[in-house]
Design a protein around this motif. Structure first.
Motif, PDB file in Angstrom:
ATOM      1  N   LEU A   1      -7.220 -23.857 -22.696  1.00 10.11           N
ATOM      2  CA  LEU A   1      -5.933 -24.057 -22.536  1.00 10.11           C
ATOM      3  C   LEU A   1      -5.727 -24.914 -21.500  1.00 10.11           C
ATOM      4  O   LEU A   1      -6.210 -25.140 -20.455  1.00 10.11           O
ATOM      5  CB  LEU A   1      -5.408 -22.613 -22.217  1.00 10.11           C
ATOM      6  CG  LEU A   1      -5.640 -21.447 -23.108  1.00 10.11           C
ATOM      7  CD1 LEU A   1      -7.041 -20.837 -22.680  1.00 10.11           C
ATOM      8  CD2 LEU A   1      -4.381 -20.446 -23.034  1.00 10.11           C
TER       9      LEU A   1
ATOM     10  N   CYS B   1      -0.204 -24.352 -23.346  1.00  4.24           N
ATOM     11  CA  CYS B   1       0.767 -23.385 -23.168  1.00  4.24           C
ATOM     12  C   CYS B   1       2.290 -23.696 -22.847  1.00  4.24           C
ATOM     13  O   CYS B   1       2.705 -24.143 -21.941  1.00  4.24           O
ATOM     14  CB  CYS B   1       0.196 -22.569 -21.705  1.00  4.24           C
ATOM     15  SG  CYS B   1      -1.398 -21.988 -21.905  1.00  4.24           S
TER      16      CYS B   1
ATOM     17  N   GLN C   1      -0.106 -16.258 -23.579  1.00  4.85           N
ATOM     18  CA  GLN C   1       0.391 -17.449 -24.262  1.00  4.85           C
ATOM     19  C   GLN C   1      -0.409 -17.485 -25.982  1.00  4.85           C
ATOM     20  O   GLN C   1       0.178 -17.980 -26.875  1.00  4.85           O
ATOM     21  CB  GLN C   1      -0.021 -18.662 -23.643  1.00  4.85           C
ATOM     22  CG  GLN C   1       0.783 -18.811 -22.484  1.00  4.85           C
ATOM     23  CD  GLN C   1       2.185 -19.436 -22.684  1.00  4.85           C
ATOM     24  OE1 GLN C   1       2.200 -20.261 -23.710  1.00  4.85           O
ATOM     25  NE2 GLN C   1       3.039 -18.798 -22.205  1.00  4.85           N
TER      26      GLN C   1
ATOM     27  N   TRP D   1     -12.559 -24.944 -15.237  1.00  4.03           N
ATOM     28  CA  TRP D   1     -11.536 -25.136 -15.066  1.00  4.03           C
ATOM     29  C   TRP D   1     -11.265 -26.515 -14.369  1.00  4.03           C
ATOM     30  O   TRP D   1     -12.198 -27.112 -13.814  1.00  4.03           O
ATOM     31  CB  TRP D   1     -10.893 -24.050 -14.049  1.00  4.03           C
ATOM     32  CG  TRP D   1     -11.636 -23.965 -12.882  1.00  4.03           C
ATOM     33  CD1 TRP D   1     -12.535 -23.304 -12.387  1.00  4.03           C
ATOM     34  CD2 TRP D   1     -11.165 -24.606 -11.617  1.00  4.03           C
ATOM     35  NE1 TRP D   1     -13.101 -23.439 -11.391  1.00  4.03           N
ATOM     36  CE2 TRP D   1     -12.206 -24.225 -10.573  1.00  4.03           C
ATOM     37  CE3 TRP D   1     -10.140 -25.588 -11.229  1.00  4.03           C
ATOM     38  CZ2 TRP D   1     -12.126 -24.586  -9.277  1.00  4.03           C
ATOM     39  CZ3 TRP D   1     -10.239 -25.753  -9.764  1.00  4.03           C
ATOM     40  CH2 TRP D   1     -11.110 -25.485  -8.793  1.00  4.03           C
TER      41      TRP D   1
ATOM     42  N   CYS E   1      -3.132 -16.332 -19.931  1.00  3.78           N
ATOM     43  CA  CYS E   1      -3.506 -17.191 -20.967  1.00  3.78           C
ATOM     44  C   CYS E   1      -3.541 -16.406 -22.094  1.00  3.78           C
ATOM     45  O   CYS E   1      -3.309 -16.926 -23.060  1.00  3.78           O
ATOM     46  CB  CYS E   1      -5.088 -17.471 -20.435  1.00  3.78           C
ATOM     47  SG  CYS E   1      -5.089 -18.962 -19.134  1.00  3.78           S
TER      48      CYS E   1
ATOM     49  N   LEU F   1     -11.683 -20.288 -21.209  1.00  2.83           N
ATOM     50  CA  LEU F   1     -11.901 -18.826 -21.226  1.00  2.83           C
ATOM     51  C   LEU F   1     -13.374 -18.507 -21.727  1.00  2.83           C
ATOM     52  O   LEU F   1     -13.944 -19.453 -22.419  1.00  2.83           O
ATOM     53  CB  LEU F   1     -10.901 -18.026 -22.011  1.00  2.83           C
ATOM     54  CG  LEU F   1      -9.425 -18.219 -21.761  1.00  2.83           C
ATOM     55  CD1 LEU F   1      -8.676 -17.449 -22.717  1.00  2.83           C
ATOM     56  CD2 LEU F   1      -9.157 -17.958 -20.313  1.00  2.83           C
TER      57      LEU F   1
ATOM     58  N   LEU G   1      -2.184 -25.735 -19.168  1.00  2.00           N
ATOM     59  CA  LEU G   1      -1.038 -25.196 -18.652  1.00  2.00           C
ATOM     60  C   LEU G   1      -0.415 -25.848 -17.469  1.00  2.00           C
ATOM     61  O   LEU G   1      -1.134 -26.739 -16.791  1.00  2.00           O
ATOM     62  CB  LEU G   1      -1.260 -23.714 -18.379  1.00  2.00           C
ATOM     63  CG  LEU G   1      -2.333 -23.448 -17.263  1.00  2.00           C
ATOM     64  CD1 LEU G   1      -1.960 -23.157 -15.745  1.00  2.00           C
ATOM     65  CD2 LEU G   1      -3.145 -22.162 -17.725  1.00  2.00           C
TER      66      LEU G   1
END
Length: 344
Positions: A110, A32, A95, A166, A92, A184, A112
């Motif tokens: 992602l 990101c 981006q 995560w 998210c 995600l 970030l």
């Protein structure tokens, strides 16, 4: 040593033909790094009440059915993901959509920077802000959904978490977060690839009350290009996901009507327990102060910053112009584009 007996070069292809091996395959995560990406929200979660509006841990099971769509939400011991936790998903999605519009490869995993996420969503960047961010990731990962919602033109009944996984990397001994990686759900990523999203006002992140945020989402989704949307208080109560009694919900609506805090929309109450949500029609020139910019300048800015919200860039540039004493500009377009280049 003759050429026939010389050992092959390291990394050379010995297949005798065909393509060379791909020595630099596409990364399995998306970084990101798009400055000022326009806020985007997925249509599915805008339409249906997945997120809790409570400011306390909400451990109630949610079962919602409307127009053939069934949603069951099971919270974790930490409670159901809240409408404020959704900021992470909006960031998210924003981006990813900016990258797709710029022709870049994307992934549902992602990487970030926590600080960038906090700033983009108008959150506190103190130590408490980072702690709350970690709690939000835990609620998002722990909230499980079973639904037959359609995404990308497909209706599939399945169960999933709002995010699959995560990871936070931080310096030892309680240091600041260095990077965050989030994967995600396939359901949300499919919505992104199908571009089943809508752009939000940046002022969405300035709305304090969960119900204000939820009603803004519903207004944005249902008004669309229409001038207004009329709905009964009972239906709005159901679609909002509010756990308050109907009479309390009605009182909250009347307070919102009086305060008029929703960006881009106004609310009116009609006889028959009806609410009308109307889209404001304010000419751009009426809300824009500072030097005028041509459409050519905006097009050039889009080329310089693919995926960025060029009108948000223009607003920041005008703010900078104000702060620097409103200097006389011989060519506002050139000054703006020069500033955009300097921000890269």
């Amino acid at each position: 040593m003759s050429a026939a007996t010389q050992p092959p070069a390291q990394g050379a292809d010995h297949s005798g033909g065909g393509l060379l091996p791909d020595r630099h395959p596409t990364a399995d995560f998306f970084v990101c790094d798009i400055f000022d990406a326009a806020p985007k929200d997925d249509l599915g979660s805008m339409e249906h009440p997945i997120f809790s509006l409570s400011t306390r841990p909400d451990r109630r099971l949610l079962s919602y059915a409307h127009n053939g769509t069934q949603i069951d939400v099971i919270p974790s011991v930490k409670g159901r993901a809240t409408i404020h936790d959704k900021d992470i998903l909006i960031y998210c999605v924003s981006q990813l959509m900016a990258a797709l519009n710029a022709g870049r490869e994307v992934s549902r995993t992602l990487q970030l920077k926590a600080h960038d996420l906090l700033v983009a969503t108008n959150r506190d960047t103190s130590g408490d802000g980072y702690t709350r961010l970690k709690d939000a990731f835990e609620r998002l990962a722990g909230t499980r959904i079973t639904t037959n919602m359609t995404t990308g033109g497909l209706e599939t009944t399945r169960g999933f978490g709002l995010i699959e996984s995560w990871e936070i990397v931080r310096r030892s001994r309680g240091g600041r977060m260095i990077s965050v990686t989030v994967t995600l759900s396939e359901w949300l990523f499919r919505a992104v690839l199908a571009k089943s999203v809508l752009t939000l006002s940046r002022d969405y992140f300035r709305l304090r009350k969960p119900l204000e945020r939820r009603l803004y989402e519903l207004a944005r989704k249902h008004c669309g290009k229409q001038a207004s949307w009329q709905v009964s208080v009972g239906t709005l109560h159901k679609k909002s996901g509010s756990a308050a009694p109907l009479r309390v919900f009605r009182a909250a609506l009347r307070k919102m009507i009086a305060e008029a805090t929703l960006p881009d929309y106004t609310l009116r109450e009609l006889p028959g327990d009806l609410i009308v949500i109307e889209r404001l029609r304010v000419p751009r020139t009426a809300t824009t102060t500072g030097p005028h910019l041509s459409e050519d300048a905006f097009e050039a800015a889009r080329a310089l910053r693919p995926g960025a919200d060029v009108h948000a860039l223009a607003a920041r540039w005008r703010g900078w112009w104000e702060e620097t004493g409103r200097p006389r500009l011989g060519n506002a377009d050139a000054a703006f584009l020069g500033w955009v280049k300097a921000q890269r």
